[in-house]
Design a protein around this motif. Structure first.
Motif, PDB file in Angstrom:
ATOM      1  N   LEU A   1       0.664  -1.197  -0.017  1.00 59.06           N
ATOM      2  CA  LEU A   1      -0.051  -0.253   0.183  1.00 59.06           C
ATOM      3  C   LEU A   1       1.219   1.515  -0.032  1.00 59.06           C
ATOM      4  N   LYS A   2       1.557   0.870   0.517  1.00 58.89           N
ATOM      5  CA  LYS A   2       2.967   2.824   0.733  1.00 58.89           C
ATOM      6  C   LYS A   2       3.355   2.964  -0.582  1.00 58.89           C
ATOM      7  N   CYS A   3       4.256   1.884  -0.924  1.00 60.32           N
ATOM      8  CA  CYS A   3       4.510   2.177  -2.251  1.00 60.32           C
ATOM      9  C   CYS A   3       3.756   3.214  -3.273  1.00 60.32           C
ATOM     10  N   MET A   4       2.011   1.981  -4.073  1.00 59.54           N
ATOM     11  CA  MET A   4       1.060   2.681  -3.754  1.00 59.54           C
ATOM     12  C   MET A   4       0.731   3.959  -3.904  1.00 59.54           C
ATOM     13  N   ALA A   5       0.851   4.613  -2.848  1.00 63.19           N
ATOM     14  CA  ALA A   5       0.112   5.190  -2.211  1.00 63.19           C
ATOM     15  C   ALA A   5       0.994   6.746  -3.051  1.00 63.19           C
ATOM     16  N   ILE A   6       2.262   6.503  -2.649  1.00 62.41           N
ATOM     17  CA  ILE A   6       3.787   7.577  -2.561  1.00 62.41           C
ATOM     18  C   ILE A   6       3.875   7.312  -4.311  1.00 62.41           C
ATOM     19  N   THR A   7       3.418   5.864  -4.820  1.00 66.94           N
ATOM     20  CA  THR A   7       3.847   6.641  -6.709  1.00 66.94           C
ATOM     21  C   THR A   7       2.842   7.286  -7.031  1.00 66.94           C
ATOM     22  N   SER A   8       1.585   7.063  -6.500  1.00 70.74           N
ATOM     23  CA  SER A   8       0.553   7.636  -6.995  1.00 70.74           C
ATOM     24  C   SER A   8       0.609   9.278  -6.723  1.00 70.74           C
ATOM     25  N   LEU A   9       0.884   9.907  -5.657  1.00 70.93           N
ATOM     26  CA  LEU A   9       1.240  11.037  -5.742  1.00 70.93           C
ATOM     27  C   LEU A   9       2.670  11.482  -6.417  1.00 70.93           C
ATOM     28  N   ILE A  10       3.257  10.658  -6.830  1.00 74.12           N
ATOM     29  CA  ILE A  10       4.816  10.738  -7.827  1.00 74.12           C
ATOM     30  C   ILE A  10       3.703  11.599  -8.873  1.00 74.12           C
ATOM     31  N   LEU A  11       3.044  10.646  -9.315  1.00 73.04           N
ATOM     32  CA  LEU A  11       2.254  10.665 -10.757  1.00 73.04           C
ATOM     33  C   LEU A  11       1.520  11.989 -10.863  1.00 73.04           C
ATOM     34  N   ALA A  12       0.338  11.669  -9.672  1.00 67.86           N
ATOM     35  CA  ALA A  12       0.150  12.920  -9.269  1.00 67.86           C
ATOM     36  C   ALA A  12       0.839  14.502  -9.800  1.00 67.86           C
TER      37      ALA A  12
END
Length: 326
Positions: free
Chosen positions: A89-100
């Protein structure tokens, strides 16, 4: 020739219509099943903790509130589309923020992935983040222009100031508190809190934003109902759904107020500006493999052990080794 006010009002109506169309096309949200996010072993409490961490991390990176909101929307869309486990989950979350951030922020604001990982104290490698980026983009069909609650807050605020300028005078006379009225910055902070509450997952950003604004309108304007009705009609929202959302928002914000220090001050985020996203993409077909998970990406069997875990201990460790691309 149109008056300047009418021209601005027409522009905001067009912007609202386009943003609603984006929301209808791209908005997706996870669902709960047996106390966890469907297709995962992630509990609402664990999700809430990660979103709060993501908000703090976004502030550390000096990203705008729109970037944080888009990151959460990207994460929610991914959780609705795949099976996963808490440890990812944390990997998914930080990657989603970077893409945003790549969508919303200026290039000079975004540090390298390596620097971002160091600042956030994540234990993932650059290769893992880049690999997760490809997974997210593939699952979301490379279309990250999801309408967020922050987009609607800015639009509704503009419509209120354009259509009902008397609210400024009315609000300045209401009560003894000497404070600005119709504070978009306050609504933004409230929306950030609400986005971490699983009770509000079922409501789209257009509904959540209007519910937050309506709670303040009730205290500022005696004729708030006519203003509310106008926004409700423009946003094409069911009154029943909005009332349900407003009651839930009120409960969440009341709980936040009780847990916050009495001298909490909300500060305007000067980087929060309404981004005009010009790119409009066509719709996409429903995923045949709607719950196709991450199993092919990791050296794991396609079986999932369900059950809650306490805290984020598993999530703090780095992702399992990724399989090499053929």
């Amino acid at each position: 020739m149109k008056a300047p006010g009418e021209e601005e009002d027409g522009r905001l109506d067009t912007l609202l219509s386009n943003t609603l169309a984006r929301e209808r096309r791209l908005w997706r949200t996870p669902a709960l099943k047996s106390g966890c996010i469907q297709g995962s072993d992630i509990s609402p409490a664990q999700y809430h903790e990660v979103i709060v961490w993501l908000r703090d991390t976004s502030g550390t990176f000096q990203f705008s509130s729109e970037t944080f909101a888009l990151g959460v929307c990207v994460l929610n869309s991914l959780l609705a589309a795949v099976k996963t486990q808490m440890k990812y989950l944390k990997c998914m979350a930080i990657t989603s923020l970077i893409l945003a951030a790549k969508v919303n922020e200026e290039d000079e604001v975004i540090a390298s992935v390596k620097d971002l990982l160091e600042q956030s104290r994540c234990k993932f490698s650059t290769a893992e983040i880049l690999r997760m980026e490809r997974v997210i983009l593939h699952k979301l069909h490379w279309d990250l222009y999801i309408a967020t609650p922050m987009d609607f807050i800015h639009i509704y605020h503009g419509l209120l100031m354009s259509r009902v300028p008397g609210l400024v005078r009315a609000g300045s006379q209401a009560g003894s508190q000497n404070r600005p009225v119709l504070q978009a910055s306050l609504w933004t902070r409230q929306a950030q809190h609400c986005m971490a509450c699983h009770q509000l997952w079922q409501f789209k950003g257009s509904i959540l934003a209007l519910a937050i604004i309506t709670l303040e309108l009730e205290t500022l304007a005696p004729d708030w109902f006519s203003v509310f009705t106008d926004l409700l009609r423009r946003a094409q929202i069911s009154s029943t759904e909005l009332i349900c959302c407003k009651e839930t928002v009120d409960e969440c914000l009341t709980a936040l107020q009780r847990s916050s220090p009495s001298n909490t001050v909300y500060i305007l985020d000067s980087s929060s500006v309404l981004a005009f996203r010009r790119r409009e993409r066509g719709g996409h077909e429903d995923d045949d493999d709607f719950y196709d998970g991450f199993w092919c990406l990791y050296d794991e069997r396609p079986s999932m052990k369900t059950g809650r875990r306490d805290g984020l201990q598993d999530m703090m460790s780095s992702c399992p080794p990724l399989l090499h691309e053929p």
